[in-house]
Enzyme design. Structure first.
Site, PDB file in Angstrom:
ATOM      1  N   ASN A  14       0.889  -1.172   0.000  1.00 25.31           N
ATOM      2  CA  ASN A  14       0.000   0.000   0.000  1.00 25.31           C
ATOM      3  C   ASN A  14       0.918   1.210   0.000  1.00 25.31           C
ATOM      4  O   ASN A  14       1.439   1.612   1.037  1.00 25.31           O
ATOM      5  CB  ASN A  14      -0.902  -0.032   1.236  1.00 25.31           C
ATOM      6  CG  ASN A  14      -1.907   1.100   1.236  1.00 25.31           C
ATOM      7  OD1 ASN A  14      -1.824   2.018   0.408  1.00 25.31           O
ATOM      8  ND2 ASN A  14      -2.844   1.061   2.152  1.00 25.31           N
ATOM      9  N   ARG A  72      -2.425  -1.851  -3.715  1.00 23.14           N
ATOM     10  CA  ARG A  72      -3.639  -1.073  -3.551  1.00 23.14           C
ATOM     11  C   ARG A  72      -3.541   0.139  -4.473  1.00 23.14           C
ATOM     12  O   ARG A  72      -2.564   0.887  -4.407  1.00 23.14           O
ATOM     13  CB  ARG A  72      -3.756  -0.623  -2.102  1.00 23.14           C
ATOM     14  CG  ARG A  72      -4.971   0.197  -1.888  1.00 23.14           C
ATOM     15  CD  ARG A  72      -5.094   0.628  -0.461  1.00 23.14           C
ATOM     16  NE  ARG A  72      -6.391   1.265  -0.307  1.00 23.14           N
ATOM     17  CZ  ARG A  72      -6.743   1.943   0.761  1.00 23.14           C
ATOM     18  NH1 ARG A  72      -5.922   2.060   1.760  1.00 23.14           N
ATOM     19  NH2 ARG A  72      -7.926   2.505   0.813  1.00 23.14           N
ATOM     20  N   HIS A 161     -13.110   2.384  -0.763  1.00 19.30           N
ATOM     21  CA  HIS A 161     -13.112   1.301   0.237  1.00 19.30           C
ATOM     22  C   HIS A 161     -13.634   0.000  -0.381  1.00 19.30           C
ATOM     23  O   HIS A 161     -14.095  -0.892   0.349  1.00 19.30           O
ATOM     24  CB  HIS A 161     -14.018   1.595   1.447  1.00 19.30           C
ATOM     25  CG  HIS A 161     -13.550   2.689   2.339  1.00 19.30           C
ATOM     26  ND1 HIS A 161     -14.421   3.590   2.923  1.00 19.30           N
ATOM     27  CD2 HIS A 161     -12.314   3.041   2.764  1.00 19.30           C
ATOM     28  CE1 HIS A 161     -13.747   4.434   3.666  1.00 19.30           C
ATOM     29  NE2 HIS A 161     -12.454   4.134   3.579  1.00 19.30           N
ATOM     30  N   ARG A 222     -13.494  14.686   7.301  1.00 15.65           N
ATOM     31  CA  ARG A 222     -14.284  15.065   6.112  1.00 15.65           C
ATOM     32  C   ARG A 222     -15.723  15.322   6.522  1.00 15.65           C
ATOM     33  O   ARG A 222     -16.266  14.617   7.370  1.00 15.65           O
ATOM     34  CB  ARG A 222     -14.262  13.961   5.062  1.00 15.65           C
ATOM     35  CG  ARG A 222     -12.890  13.648   4.512  1.00 15.65           C
ATOM     36  CD  ARG A 222     -13.018  12.683   3.340  1.00 15.65           C
ATOM     37  NE  ARG A 222     -11.737  12.157   2.945  1.00 15.65           N
ATOM     38  CZ  ARG A 222     -11.374  10.878   3.059  1.00 15.65           C
ATOM     39  NH1 ARG A 222     -12.219   9.984   3.545  1.00 15.65           N
ATOM     40  NH2 ARG A 222     -10.182  10.501   2.675  1.00 15.65           N
ATOM     41  N   GLU A 365      -8.200  -5.661   4.370  1.00 17.07           N
ATOM     42  CA  GLU A 365      -8.019  -5.270   2.966  1.00 17.07           C
ATOM     43  C   GLU A 365      -6.781  -5.920   2.358  1.00 17.07           C
ATOM     44  O   GLU A 365      -6.778  -6.288   1.187  1.00 17.07           O
ATOM     45  CB  GLU A 365      -7.913  -3.744   2.879  1.00 17.07           C
ATOM     46  CG  GLU A 365      -9.247  -3.068   3.137  1.00 17.07           C
ATOM     47  CD  GLU A 365      -9.127  -1.588   3.438  1.00 17.07           C
ATOM     48  OE1 GLU A 365      -8.817  -1.234   4.591  1.00 17.07           O
ATOM     49  OE2 GLU A 365      -9.344  -0.780   2.524  1.00 17.07           O
TER      50      GLU A 365
END
Ligand code: ADP
Length: 379
Positions: A14, A72, A161, A222, A365
């Site tokens: 990642n 990723r 996601h 956010r 993930e």
């Protein structure tokens, strides 16, 4: 015919702008062998992603037996609806998508190019955060603006996601003892960034993030859903540039703006001590989550289960309680004891007799990326 090589050791990368996370898996057992993080790339640490990867190779003891590398990648646009083997042609297509993620994509693709140099001959597989959501119908994906912006600029909902949502769908199907193609789920990935997905017969039909990860839930920093005109008013009044407005909405909003902290643990302990701002922030978070769950439950024609995952979904009994307490109209009741004691494990959080079970399932993930490597290379 040449026999297919068994994919045993898979390295998952990642690669972010200034950090590189990695995990090494033995996929014959689905077991993690190593994990680590290289930080401060280009700012005090290794000079670039190639140098960062060299330090990973050293940390792993210079392995010669890595069979595949999974990466990723933030954005696959409408081009990549599934994970792919990285070829020259696919790299070219990825580079054309940098406009959708100017901060993350160069680092993601830089990680792949560094691996091509260092692990010569080892296949690289790109796993896109957006791919799982590519099954959304147009009625969910399109914005109600002049279609020329979609045609010219690709402005539409993509969702993010996806790797986590896909992993959770597979795990939930196993837990419910149903084939993936038969499960209807609302999956809630709640971490620093949060998104929900509506999953019908194993496929995503809607998700709460949009063109970018800014839309939807109230998140750590956010704002999530907001009237676009409110943003225009603030920009005009404060004379903000688009880049400044972007920082305001992505980095200085959400729980951070409401409470002074973006971390749910801090906010829950503040609320417990009677802090009104923290209390309101948690209620806003729970309210919006319940609103999405209700909508998505309708869209998929009734969920077999509602799944919670991510740092908050897996651990925060306080937030889960506030959300589940708002789902009474769906025939859902909280199992207070199960919710209180379940952290980081798969557990049913709703009381017996609830019409739809609410289940916490830890996401992974990296393992999903490793599984995708095996699947793509086995094709
Ligand atoms: P990211 O999106 O960065 O991967 P995570 O999935 O790790 O984030 O989620 C981070 C959030 O999870 C934070 O708000 C944090 O407070 C919350 N969290 C993590 N562990 C716990 C815990 N044990 N109890 C409550 N909240 C937790």
């Amino acid at each position: 015919m040449k026999a297919k090589k068994t994919i045993r050791k898979v390295l998952v990368i990642n690669s972010g702008s200034s950090s590189l996370k990695y995990q090494l898996f033995d996929m014959t057992k689905g077991e993690r062998l190593a994990k680590g993080l290289v930080e401060r790339i280009g700012c005090g640490g290794p000079k670039d992603h190639t140098a960062a990867l060299k330090s990973v190779v050293e940390a792993l003891g210079c392995p010669k037996d890595i069979d595949a590398i999974g990466h990723r990648v933030l954005h696959g646009g409408e081009v990549f609806k599934d994970s792919v083997l990285m070829t020259k042609a696919n790299m070219k297509k990825c580079k054309a998508l940098v406009k959708f993620g100017p901060l993350h994509m160069p680092a993601n693709l830089g990680g792949i190019e560094a691996c091509e140099k260092i692990f010569k001959g080892v296949p690289n597989v790109a796993v896109f955060d957006t791919a799982f959501h590519q099954t959304m119908p147009d009625c969910a994906a399109m914005y109600a603006i002049d279609p020329k912006y979609y045609k010219k600029m690709g402005i539409r909902k993509y969702g993010f996601h996806g790797t986590s949502h896909k992993f959770i769908v597979e795990e939930a199907a196993k837990f419910l003892k149903k084939p993936v193609s038969k499960v209807n789920l609302v999956t809630c990935h709640m971490g620093n960034g949060s998104s929900l997905a509506a999953v019908k017969e194993g496929k995503c039909v809607d998700t709460s993030m949009g063109l970018t990860p800014l839309a939807g839930m109230v998140m750590g920093t956010r704002c999530g859903d907001i009237d676009a005109a409110a943003v225009l008013s603030i920009m005009e009044a404060e004379k903000l540039t688009p880049a400044e407005a972007d920082t305001l909405l992505n980095k200085k909003s959400g729980l951070l703006a409401l409470t002074g902290s973006s971390d749910c643990r801090d906010i829950c302990s503040k609320a417990e001590k009677g802090d009104k701002a923290a209390e309101l922030a948690l209620e806003m978070l729970a309210y919006r989550t319940a609103l999405y769950i209700g909508g998505y439950n309708t869209i998929i024609g009734g969920a077999d289960a509602i799944i919670m995952t991510g740092g908050i979904g897996e651990n925060s009994s306080e937030v889960r309680e506030r959300i589940i307490n708002r789902l009474g109209a769906l025939g859902i009741k909280l199992d207070k004891r199960a919710n209180k004691k379940s952290h980081g494990v798969t557990a049913v959080l709703s009381a017996k007799g609830s019409k739809i079970p609410v289940i916490a399932i830890p996401t992974n993930e990296e393992l999903m990326i490793a599984r995708d490597c095996v699947r793509v290379l086995g094709k």
